[in-house]
Design a protein around this motif. Sequence first.
Motif, mmCIF file in Angstrom:
data_model
loop_
_atom_site.group_PDB
_atom_site.id
_atom_site.type_symbol
_atom_site.label_atom_id
_atom_site.label_comp_id
_atom_site.label_asym_id
_atom_site.label_seq_id
_atom_site.Cartn_x
_atom_site.Cartn_y
_atom_site.Cartn_z
ATOM 1 N N THR A 63 0.836 -1.206 0.000
ATOM 2 C CA THR A 63 0.000 0.000 0.000
ATOM 3 C C THR A 63 0.869 1.255 0.000
ATOM 4 N N VAL A 64 1.499 1.510 1.136
ATOM 5 C CA VAL A 64 2.417 2.642 1.295
ATOM 6 C C VAL A 64 3.554 2.177 2.205
ATOM 7 N N TYR A 65 4.605 2.989 2.346
ATOM 8 C CA TYR A 65 5.667 2.650 3.295
ATOM 9 C C TYR A 65 5.129 2.814 4.718
ATOM 10 N N GLY A 115 -0.471 1.630 -3.769
ATOM 11 C CA GLY A 115 -0.364 3.085 -3.713
ATOM 12 C C GLY A 115 -1.366 3.786 -2.824
ATOM 13 N N CYS A 164 5.547 1.480 -4.264
ATOM 14 C CA CYS A 164 4.495 0.589 -3.759
ATOM 15 C C CYS A 164 3.476 0.319 -4.861
ATOM 16 N N THR A 178 5.063 6.585 -0.992
ATOM 17 C CA THR A 178 5.022 5.376 -1.813
ATOM 18 C C THR A 178 6.401 5.043 -2.386
ATOM 19 N N GLU A 228 -2.042 3.837 -7.879
ATOM 20 C CA GLU A 228 -0.604 3.596 -7.730
ATOM 21 C C GLU A 228 0.178 4.903 -7.811
ATOM 22 N N SER A 234 1.457 4.806 8.340
ATOM 23 C CA SER A 234 2.166 5.262 7.154
ATOM 24 C C SER A 234 3.378 6.107 7.593
#
Length: 307
Positions: free
Chosen positions: A28-30, A170, A167, A145, A263, A135
């Motif tokens: 998804t995301v960091y 996103g 990612c 991302t 994304e 996140s």
Amino acid sequence: MLHNDVAGIARAAEVLRDGGLLALPTETVYGLAADARNGAAVARIFAAKGRPTFNPLIVHVVSLETAEELVEVNAQAHALAKAFWPGPMTLVLPSKGRVADLISGGLDTLAVRVPAHPLARAVLGAFGGPVAAPSANPSGQISPTMAAHVVAGLGSAVEAVLDGGACGVGLESTILAPSEGGVRLLREGGVSREAVEAVVGPVVADLTPGRIEAPGQMERHYAPRTQVVLGSVATPGDVMIGFGAVGGDFTLSERGDLVEAAERLFATLHAADTLALTRGAQVIRVAEVPEVGLGRAINDRLRRAAR
Ligand code: TXA
Ligand code: MG
């Protein structure tokens, strides 16, 4: 910066074991990760993000079986887990109290997710325990991302950033609260509402900002430094983000594809903000996307960025 190799993964697990903060890629995301059982490490997550402690965190685990050690999994939750884990879905369920109290900020529930990203899974495996991770951005700002977004936003506040490239999804995970009485949708995200409803039937959307069930659904969120305005007609000087037939300085997807738009969303907002600051633009104007599938989550993020 840690690399996507055996040494990088081993070092990442060591950072978690030592009570440190690790930024790691998920689909998804960091995420900004810490050992979920270590209260001091979890406290550092809130400090690094400038996040209010009443806004609880998601705990990441390797499997449904591991999740069952942390929360009470009812029948609806089972069906959802079978359908969407590993993947971009988070379940809010009654907590068994096995992780640091600070994670849920006094709630008796816990949010759990089994991520699909191979690097996230490798780190969870090497670490061998539950990992709390919001996140990896300063509270209220655009989600990261890419590893470079994390470094720009949190920099020295983290011990290490594990670089997994961009990612794939996103958008953050879809957050659901399943109970015998029905499934409530607390945040639109990487699994579309339509896909959820195909498994459990109609959900009750509980997304009202302010009436905070998922407290992270706060009004202003995902926000660049520059003012975001929704609309498809740019005033001269604006930085314009288009979609489909609507062009601009950037496009979320020239071919009007919502998966591609999801994304690209956060990376495009990051880049548009940089361009706006360079050019001296007062406004980033963004075309809304169709309100179906992932489009709902994209529009949700855009509306919060625009508040
Ligand atoms: O995709 C994602 O979910 C990413 C990656 C890193 O996993 N994480 C993420 O975390 O988006 P964060 O902290 O930015 O958003 C977590 C959301 C917040 O809105 C929070 O309020 C909600 O989950 N949440 C966490 N625990 C909760 C609980 N017990 N009850 C209701 N909402 C909860
Ligand atoms: Mg967030």
